[in-house]
Write an enzyme that holds these catalytic residues in place. Structure first.
Site, short mmCIF file in Angstrom:
data_model
loop_
_atom_site.label_atom_id
_atom_site.label_comp_id
_atom_site.label_asym_id
_atom_site.label_seq_id
_atom_site.Cartn_x
_atom_site.Cartn_y
_atom_site.Cartn_z
N LYS A 1 0.83 -1.21 0.00
CA LYS A 1 0.00 0.00 0.00
C LYS A 1 0.87 1.27 0.00
O LYS A 1 0.44 2.32 -0.48
CB LYS A 1 -0.92 0.02 1.22
CG LYS A 1 -1.84 -1.18 1.38
CD LYS A 1 -2.86 -1.30 0.26
CE LYS A 1 -3.98 -2.25 0.60
NZ LYS A 1 -3.56 -3.67 0.65
C1 LIG Z 1 -4.10 -4.84 0.22
C2 LIG Z 1 -3.24 -6.02 0.14
C3 LIG Z 1 -3.49 -7.04 -0.80
C4 LIG Z 1 -4.64 -6.98 -1.77
O1 LIG Z 1 -4.48 -5.97 -2.73
P1 LIG Z 1 -5.75 -5.44 -3.56
O2 LIG Z 1 -5.23 -4.30 -4.36
O3 LIG Z 1 -6.75 -5.00 -2.52
O4 LIG Z 1 -6.25 -6.55 -4.36
C5 LIG Z 1 -2.62 -8.11 -0.84
N1 LIG Z 1 -1.59 -8.22 0.03
C6 LIG Z 1 -1.34 -7.27 0.96
C7 LIG Z 1 -0.21 -7.46 1.91
C8 LIG Z 1 -2.15 -6.14 1.04
O5 LIG Z 1 -1.89 -5.19 1.96
#
Ligand SMILES: *Cc1c(COP(=O)(O)O)cnc(C)c1O
Length: 507
Positions: A116
């Site tokens: 993120k």
């Molecule tokens: C948010 C997240 C995901 C999923 O990503 P999306 O874009 O919501 O599909 C996968 N792994 C981690 C560690 C995340 O923080």
């Protein structure tokens, strides 16, 4: 002179069109509840060979300028410079590690050690620049639902950014111990964290409801506040995520791991469908990608969707060892629905309304035909655990529980489809963020141990240093202790912003 064609944004549900990128970023969600989409996906106007010699920051500019056409070169470069700096613990920003024949694209070197950060370290700058460009005089209130990683990354990005406030809702008991500690120790006068008595979907639906509450919006406007979203529905999250797929391909080429034009597969551990959609955008921009492998955990709505054409959220919500993927309503899928319906907003709206009413919808075979680039797979918690251990035992490389899902799905796919195409696996979190489950997989001896004990054992076992982000919370003070029922989320927002309201049982 170069001819410059502006890209505008429209809602996937048809209610808004002709919006500039900066306006779309400010708004987050469209007024009709839809998601903003660019009127076309631009092609990269630079060769992969040239990109291969560029830094992450330079690549980011080449990609983002194609989408965010109302930002000046100076504005965009300034945002990029402020985002991808020493907050990241590696100069490459998104390094590739080859292990067991696959390329793990490490997206966890930012300040909160999950992917993120890739978008949320730049979103505050894109947003405050957008506010300036559009003469916004109100304080921007970021409302965010999190399955664990977005919340912390958004707060880290927005903490003490003038003119902004941030309120994060997370599911109590639905995030890892480290994730919860990271959020509850967050500094910054403008940050607030609330644990809700519900799951992530409840939190996300609650936030969307507050966004859609026109009366509340007007009341807030009178008090000098304006809502925006840091969730992955914001186009300002999606665009920065396209960058690392372009970057990864260019680096593979530059390092002679692939030949010019050689197609690769991309594997993404998926929850809200934001990360994998960014990979799809990269493909549309011209990156040679063959299959987009969408990896789910036991909450396998997307696997079912890609294999049957029916999206059905009516099922038990399962708490797994990959909590950031514990999601039954993948918001960003709406963008793929819209694209595969030939940008038919009425049709998209109809399907999304059906989802809201009945919890499911089925797409046409023509739409399915347009999704052939995607392959849906899933891995159970047991398969995930086995994969983490296997990769570690065979190669010494330690992956987290989300990357473990992707890795397990990839191995199953490659074998079943006899597809030997080289693969990039999005590695979305540091194993230190999910130390309990990762240690459970590789040592099995976790009973009664505290998170930080496991973290130290993990460091010794893997020979890797404990990341700064984890050291920081080892002794940090708990600063946030708010909790509420799902029905009281709006009341909680009032309380945090100091707006009196007629909510039963509250002052
Ligand atoms: C948010 C997240 C995901 C999923 O990503 P999306 O874009 O919501 O599909 C996968 N792994 C981690 C560690 C995340 O923080």
């Amino acid at each position: 002179m170069e001819l410059f064609k502006e890209i505008t944004y429209q809602s996937t549900r048809g209610g808004q069109a002709g919006i500039t990128a900066s306006q779309a970023i400010l708004q987050g969600l469209a007024k009709d509840g839809g998601l903003f989409m660019p009127d076309r996906i631009p092609a990269l106007d630079i060769s992969m060979e040239k990109l291969g010699a560029m830094s992450y920051e330079e690549t980011a500019y080449e990609v983002m300028k194609c989408f965010l056409t109302d930002y000046t070169e100076e504005e965009l470069k300034d945002c990029i410079r402020k985002a991808y700096d020493s907050k990241f613990d590696t100069e490459e920003i998104a390094p590739l590690t080859k292990a067991d024949g696959a390329y793990y694209l490490e997206l966890f070197h930012g300040s909160t050690i999950a992917f993120k950060d890739m978008a949320l370290s730049i979103l505050p700058h894109l947003l405050t620049t957008a506010a300036r460009k559009n003469q916004v005089d109100k304080e921007i209130v970021i409302l965010t639902a999190t399955s664990g990683d977005t919340g912390k990354a958004a707060m880290a990005g927005f903490a003490d950014v003038p003119g902004t406030r941030i309120i994060v809702f997370y599911p109590k008991g639905g995030v890892s111990r480290i994730q919860e500690l990271q959020m509850r120790t967050q500094k910054g006068e403008n940050t607030a964290v609330v644990a809700i008595h519900g799951n992530f979907d409840d939190a996300q639906t609650g936030v969307k409801r507050i966004f859609g509450d026109q009366e509340f919006k007007e009341e807030l406007a009178e008090k000098g506040f304006q809502f925006s979203s840091a969730n992955s529905i914001n186009i300002g999250r999606l665009v920065p995520q396209v960058v690392y797929y372009v970057y990864a391909y260019a680096k593979l080429l530059n390092n002679e791991e692939i030949a010019a034009g050689e197609a690769i597969n991309v594997v993404v551990p998926t929850g809200n469908f934001g990360n994998i959609l960014a990979a799809y955008f990269a493909k549309q921009m011209g990156v040679p990608i063959k299959k987009l492998i969408c990896a789910s955990n036991d909450n396998k709505v997307l696997y079912d969707f890609f294999t049957t054409g029916t999206y059905d959220r009516n099922r038990e919500f399962i708490l797994t060892t990959s909590p950031s993927m514990d999601i039954l309503i993948s918001s960003n899928l709406e963008r793929l629905i819209y694209l595969s319906a030939g940008c038919d907003a009425a049709r998209t709206r109809e399907l999304m309304e059906q989802l809201g009413r009945t919890g499911s919808y089925t797409i046409t075979s023509e739409m399915r035909e347009k999704m052939q680039d995607f392959y849906g797979g899933f891995a159970t918690q047991e398969e995930n655990k086995t994969e983490i251990k296997r990769v570690f035992d065979d190669t010494g490389y330690l992956i987290d529980t989300h990357t473990g899902v992707a890795s397990a799905v990839y191995r199953k796919y490659a074998e079943a489809a006899r597809d030997e195409t080289k693969a990039v696996i999005a590695s979305t979190a540091s194993p230190y963020k999910f130390s309990n489950s990762v240690m459970e997989a590789i040592s099995g001896d976790t009973e009664g141990k505290e998170p930080f004990q496991l973290i130290d054992e993990m460091s010794a076992l893997s020979g890797t240093a404990v990341p700064q982000a984890v050291e920081e919370i080892r002794h940090a003070k708990i600063r946030h202790s708010r909790e509420c029922d799902v029905a009281d989320m709006k009341g909680e927002v009032r309380d945090i912003l100091g707006i009196p309201g007629l909510v039963a049982g509250r002052k």
